[in-house]
Design a protein around this motif. Structure first.
Motif, short mmCIF file in Angstrom:
data_model
loop_
_atom_site.label_atom_id
_atom_site.label_comp_id
_atom_site.label_asym_id
_atom_site.label_seq_id
_atom_site.Cartn_x
_atom_site.Cartn_y
_atom_site.Cartn_z
N ASP A 32 0.83 -1.06 0.12
CA ASP A 32 0.00 -0.13 0.01
C ASP A 32 0.92 1.36 -0.17
O ASP A 32 0.58 2.31 -0.58
CB ASP A 32 -0.78 0.13 1.16
N MET A 33 2.05 1.24 0.44
CA MET A 33 2.84 2.30 0.87
C MET A 33 3.52 2.59 -0.69
O MET A 33 3.75 3.85 -1.07
CB MET A 33 3.93 2.03 1.81
N ASP A 34 4.00 1.45 -1.23
CA ASP A 34 4.77 1.74 -2.44
C ASP A 34 4.62 0.52 -3.31
O ASP A 34 5.56 -0.29 -3.22
CB ASP A 34 6.30 2.06 -2.34
N PRO A 35 3.56 0.31 -4.30
CA PRO A 35 3.55 -0.81 -5.00
C PRO A 35 4.63 -1.16 -5.91
O PRO A 35 4.69 -2.18 -6.24
CB PRO A 35 2.14 -0.42 -5.89
N ALA A 36 5.12 -0.05 -6.50
CA ALA A 36 6.16 -0.06 -7.46
C ALA A 36 7.46 -0.95 -6.81
O ALA A 36 7.94 -1.78 -7.37
CB ALA A 36 6.62 1.12 -8.04
N PHE A 37 7.63 -0.67 -5.73
CA PHE A 37 8.81 -1.21 -4.81
C PHE A 37 8.69 -2.61 -4.59
O PHE A 37 9.29 -3.66 -4.99
CB PHE A 37 8.81 -0.50 -3.34
#
Length: 498
Positions: A32-37
């Protein structure tokens, strides 16, 4: 960047397993914080490789990984690549000890770690344990930035000889480190325990018998003095000079501190190898930069001339030194260019004045510099007469084979041929467990290992004399045949024993 499209089915199955198990987990919070990571393809492939491409085991480890990362660095660092800036003073002090070091790769090209748990005898406070775990995380993830390390795996040496014996009271601490190790995406291919205390050796023997069969196969116990254990390790492809120990068993910290300094410089300059190429700004080249295009137009730049001069100055030593010294030379060249204010750039797109440049990541940079040394050696050793094409799919050469070359055919054994047969024996069990696609990849890795040492694949030229350098396809098929021959010999031996 990861281009393993053949892994698409495993990645899809991994996504399915994660979807069924991530609810309420720290993995879900990170996503949720950073889907790309979290969904980065290279990131997921790293975990797949560590788990022998088993999607379910990979999903379980990814969940454990984010639990560990949260425990060590907190929620705000869940979707951040950990650098030295994320380590506090206690962590840095721990990092600069000899608790855990990266040393020279073994003869199979596997990254080797050595652990000196005895250096913290008596220092088992919770804060010290936390620092040790954070350092273990940092060093391991740094090593795993190399795709070569992900593919070939890791060898761990636990050293407890003389004054470096581990305290029996450290069993809980060692357990913490083992639990943390399971959460990290590392493919541990071998574990060597070196001890000179009979009680510790007996305890390790009991522990090995209690392990699962898959882990027992990777464990090796060595009992004796430093010299005796060094000899035993050398039979597994770990050279004595690769260990950071002098003749008296004292630890040499210089290579480790040099590695730390190199990582620190890399991170401070914003050149962390964990950055994705798409995240790097497009720099404008200056006179101090090294332009890695392979074209003649780059010869006039001061930075490129400086780089070529360094390759020239170190080439005589590089051709005949140990693998550890070769890596030190590569680091010295990188540091000299950075210290002069230069960067290593390669063209991304466009031509002429419209050319767009990008900075070369450090892991790729090491490969390019090693290739520059090989290219220089091949130009120097090239035959004076023009090579002639041969009708069987290779190039007829007139120079004599060098020690690193592999010579196919009976009665023509060479040191390079011995290396090939040893690599086949060491990788035979893994080869047998793979499907056809992964077998081809393993053979390619073995070929690259030979070529990285300056070796070629040759056979005698029957009519014209000299030697024929066979094509990659021809060499690949011959190596595959060697694996099949090894299988027949193994079966014949088992029937004879039975």
């Amino acid at each position: 960047m990861c281009n393993d499209t053949f892994l698409d089915p495993e990645l899809q199955e991994l996504e399915s397993h994660l979807g069924n198990t991530k609810s309420g987990s720290l993995y879900e919070i990170a996503e949720d914080m950073d889907p790309a990571f979290v969904n980065d393809r290279s990131f997921r492939v790293m975990f797949l490789r560590a788990n022998e491409y088993d999607p379910k085991a990979t999903a379980d480890q990814m969940l454990s990984f984010f639990e560990l990362k949260h425990k060590l660095f907190g929620r705000e660092k869940l979707v951040k690549d950990i650098t030295m800036e994320d380590l506090d003073e206690d962590d840095i002090a721990c990092l600069k000890t000899s608790l855990m070091q990266l040393v020279e790769r073994d003869r199979s090209g596997r990254q080797t770690f050595i652990h000196f748990s005895g250096v913290f005898r008596g220092l088992v406070a919770p804060r010290t344990i936390q620092s040790c775990l954070r350092v273990q995380y940092y060093i391991t993830m740094k090593a795993l930035q190399s795709e070569e390390t992900q593919l070939r795996g890791i060898v761990s040496i636990w050293y407890a000889i003389g004054s470096l014996k581990a305290n029996v009271g450290h069993n809980g601490w060692c357990l913490e480190r083992c639990i943390a190790s399971r959460a990290l995406p590392q493919k541990i291919t071998a574990i060597h325990v070196c001890a000179d205390d009979i009680s510790q050796f007996a305890l390790c023997s009991v522990m090995v018998k209690a392990m699962k069969a898959t882990m027992r196969q990777r464990m090796r116990l060595h009992f004796g003095s430093l010299t005796e254990c060094q000899y035993q390790l050398s039979t597994y492809g770990i050279l004595p000079q690769s260990l950071p120990l002098d003749a008296n068993g004292n630890i040499n910290l210089d290579p480790h501190l040099s590695w730390i300094q190199s990582c620190d410089m890399e991170e401070k300059l914003g050149r962390s190898a964990s950055l994705k190429a798409s995240e790097l700004a497009h720099p404008t080249p200056n006179e101090k930069d090294v332009l890695l295009t392979g074209g003649r137009s780059t010869n006039q730049g001061r930075g490129t001339q400086h780089f070529r001069a360094l390759i020239h100055d170190f080439s005589s030593e590089y051709d005949y030194c140990t693998d550890m010294r070769k890596r030190q030379i590569v680091r010295e060249i990188i540091d000299k260019i950075y210290q002069s204010g230069g960067r290593f750039l390669k063209p991304q797109q466009g031509k002429g004045a419209d050319k767009v440049w990008e900075e070369v990541l450090r892991d790729e940079l090491r490969t390019k510099i090693m290739q520059a040394f090989r290219n220089r050696r091949r130009i120097r050793d090239a035959p004076k007469h023009k090579a002639r094409s041969d009708s069987v799919g290779g190039i007829l050469i007139e120079s004599e084979p060098n020690p690193c070359d592999v010579i196919f055919g009976r009665g023509h054994r060479n040191p390079g041929s011995e290396v090939l047969h040893r690599l086949i024996a060491e990788n035979f069990e893994e080869y047998e467990s793979l499907n056809r696609g992964f077998k081809v990849r393993l053979v390619g890795t073995i070929m690259q290992n030979i070529q990285d040492q300056g070796g070629r694949f040759l056979q005698p030229a029957s009519e014209e004399g000299g030697w024929l350098e066979v094509s990659d396809n021809n060499a690949r098929e011959r190596i595959s045949q060697y694996f099949r021959n090894h299988r027949r010999l193994a079966h014949a031996h088992s029937k004879k024993v039975g």
